[in-house]
Write an enzyme that holds these catalytic residues in place. Structure first.
Site, PDB file in Angstrom:
ATOM      1  N   ASN A 119       0.870  -1.366  -0.056  1.00 18.24           N
ATOM      2  CA  ASN A 119      -0.198  -0.213   0.022  1.00 18.24           C
ATOM      3  C   ASN A 119       0.999   1.181   0.112  1.00 18.24           C
ATOM      4  O   ASN A 119       1.797   1.228   0.630  1.00 18.24           O
ATOM      5  CB  ASN A 119      -0.874  -0.090   1.348  1.00 18.24           C
ATOM      6  CG  ASN A 119      -1.834  -1.263   1.236  1.00 18.24           C
ATOM      7  OD1 ASN A 119      -2.015  -1.623   0.321  1.00 18.24           O
ATOM      8  ND2 ASN A 119      -2.258  -1.530   2.527  1.00 18.24           N
ATOM      9  N   HIS A 172       6.043  -0.346  -2.964  1.00 17.16           N
ATOM     10  CA  HIS A 172       5.503   0.425  -4.037  1.00 17.16           C
ATOM     11  C   HIS A 172       5.545   1.842  -3.919  1.00 17.16           C
ATOM     12  O   HIS A 172       4.809   2.762  -4.564  1.00 17.16           O
ATOM     13  CB  HIS A 172       4.055   0.015  -4.376  1.00 17.16           C
ATOM     14  CG  HIS A 172       3.852  -1.546  -4.749  1.00 17.16           C
ATOM     15  ND1 HIS A 172       2.901  -2.333  -4.670  1.00 17.16           N
ATOM     16  CD2 HIS A 172       5.001  -2.476  -5.246  1.00 17.16           C
ATOM     17  CE1 HIS A 172       3.048  -3.590  -5.099  1.00 17.16           C
ATOM     18  NE2 HIS A 172       4.417  -3.687  -5.451  1.00 17.16           N
ATOM     19  N   SER A 216      -4.183 -10.629  -2.570  1.00 11.05           N
ATOM     20  CA  SER A 216      -4.773 -11.844  -3.152  1.00 11.05           C
ATOM     21  C   SER A 216      -3.403 -12.557  -3.684  1.00 11.05           C
ATOM     22  O   SER A 216      -3.598 -13.327  -4.735  1.00 11.05           O
ATOM     23  CB  SER A 216      -5.761 -11.665  -4.167  1.00 11.05           C
ATOM     24  OG  SER A 216      -5.249 -10.711  -5.103  1.00 11.05           O
TER      25      SER A 216
END
Length: 236
Positions: A89, A106, A181
């Site tokens: 996130n 990220h 996921s």
């Protein structure tokens, strides 16, 4: 006695319950914006103002978001464990909840860096600037005279902190995957570096593509699942 090392890999499902827009879910940001326009070096070259406006809006939304119970439980685990959070996130909700050791794979929405600078060459943090929730416009420049850009790892760019993340995972005594996921690489492959006898807990209401007999899948959303995990650890 030294605390056990607990490593958490967190994804968008943790932030979603705080009302912060995720990228890939239904009605996520990629349903409203083409990632080629706002999350690639090529998009930046085509229309940097459009990219800046997108991330200005993201920071404005983040300012109003609040950490949820999942964030808080992860932070509270530091009382009993040496906790490292590896997050996909770009928000700062883990920090605001009280977690003290966080690796942002990220990038971070509240930070900027020169569009060309040391970071691109070596991953150095010395040209990264925290702007909080302020807006960045065309003409806002770094000390090296280059236009400021979001401190985000865009598609097609290297992930400078993946090696640090691998090192943390390899040292884990407990590995927790929450709210992801495991479809985005290289983060999706981090679990492969977990030691052979280390338990892996997966918190996600949906199926997650891991075929490993060490895994315990808690099929709940992040807030409920972290509550369940805390009870499991307490009864250890």
């Amino acid at each position: 006695m030294a605390k056990k090392k607990l490593v958490v890999l967190s994804g968008a499902g943790v932030s979603a319950e705080s009302g912060f827009s995720t990228f890939r879910d239904n009605d996520g940001l990629w349903d409203r914006y083409d990632p080629q326009d706002v999350a690639t070096p090529e998009g930046w070259q085509r229309n940097p103002k459009y990219v800046l406006d997108f991330y200005n809006g993201l920071r404005e939304q983040l300012r109003d978001a609040k950490p949820n119970q999942a964030h808080r439980i992860i932070a509270e685990l530091e009382k009993d464990y040496e906790v490292t959070v590896i997050t996909q996130n770009v928000d700062n909700l883990h920090e605001r909840a009280g977690s003290t050791r966080i690796i942002h794979l990220h990038g971070e929405a509240t930070k900027v860096r020169p569009e060309v600078g040391v970071y691109e060459q070596s991953g150095s943090e010395r040209e990264v600037f925290d702007i909080g929730y302020d807006k960045i416009e065309i003409g806002d420049k770094a000390p090296n005279g280059k236009q400021l850009r979001p401190h985000i790892v865009w598609f097609g760019e290297a992930v400078p902190k993946i090696e640090a993340a691998i090192d943390e995972v390899a040292k884990a005594d407990i590995f927790v995957i929450v709210g992801t996921s495991l479809t985005v690489y290289p983060a999706a492959g981090l679990y492969r570096y977990v030691g052979p006898k280390v338990p892996i807990y997966i918190i996600d209401p949906q199926s997650v593509a891991i075929h490993d007999n060490r895994t315990t899948h808690i099929r709940e959303v992040a807030t409920e699942g972290m509550n369940s995990l805390r009870k499991i650890l307490e009864n250890g």
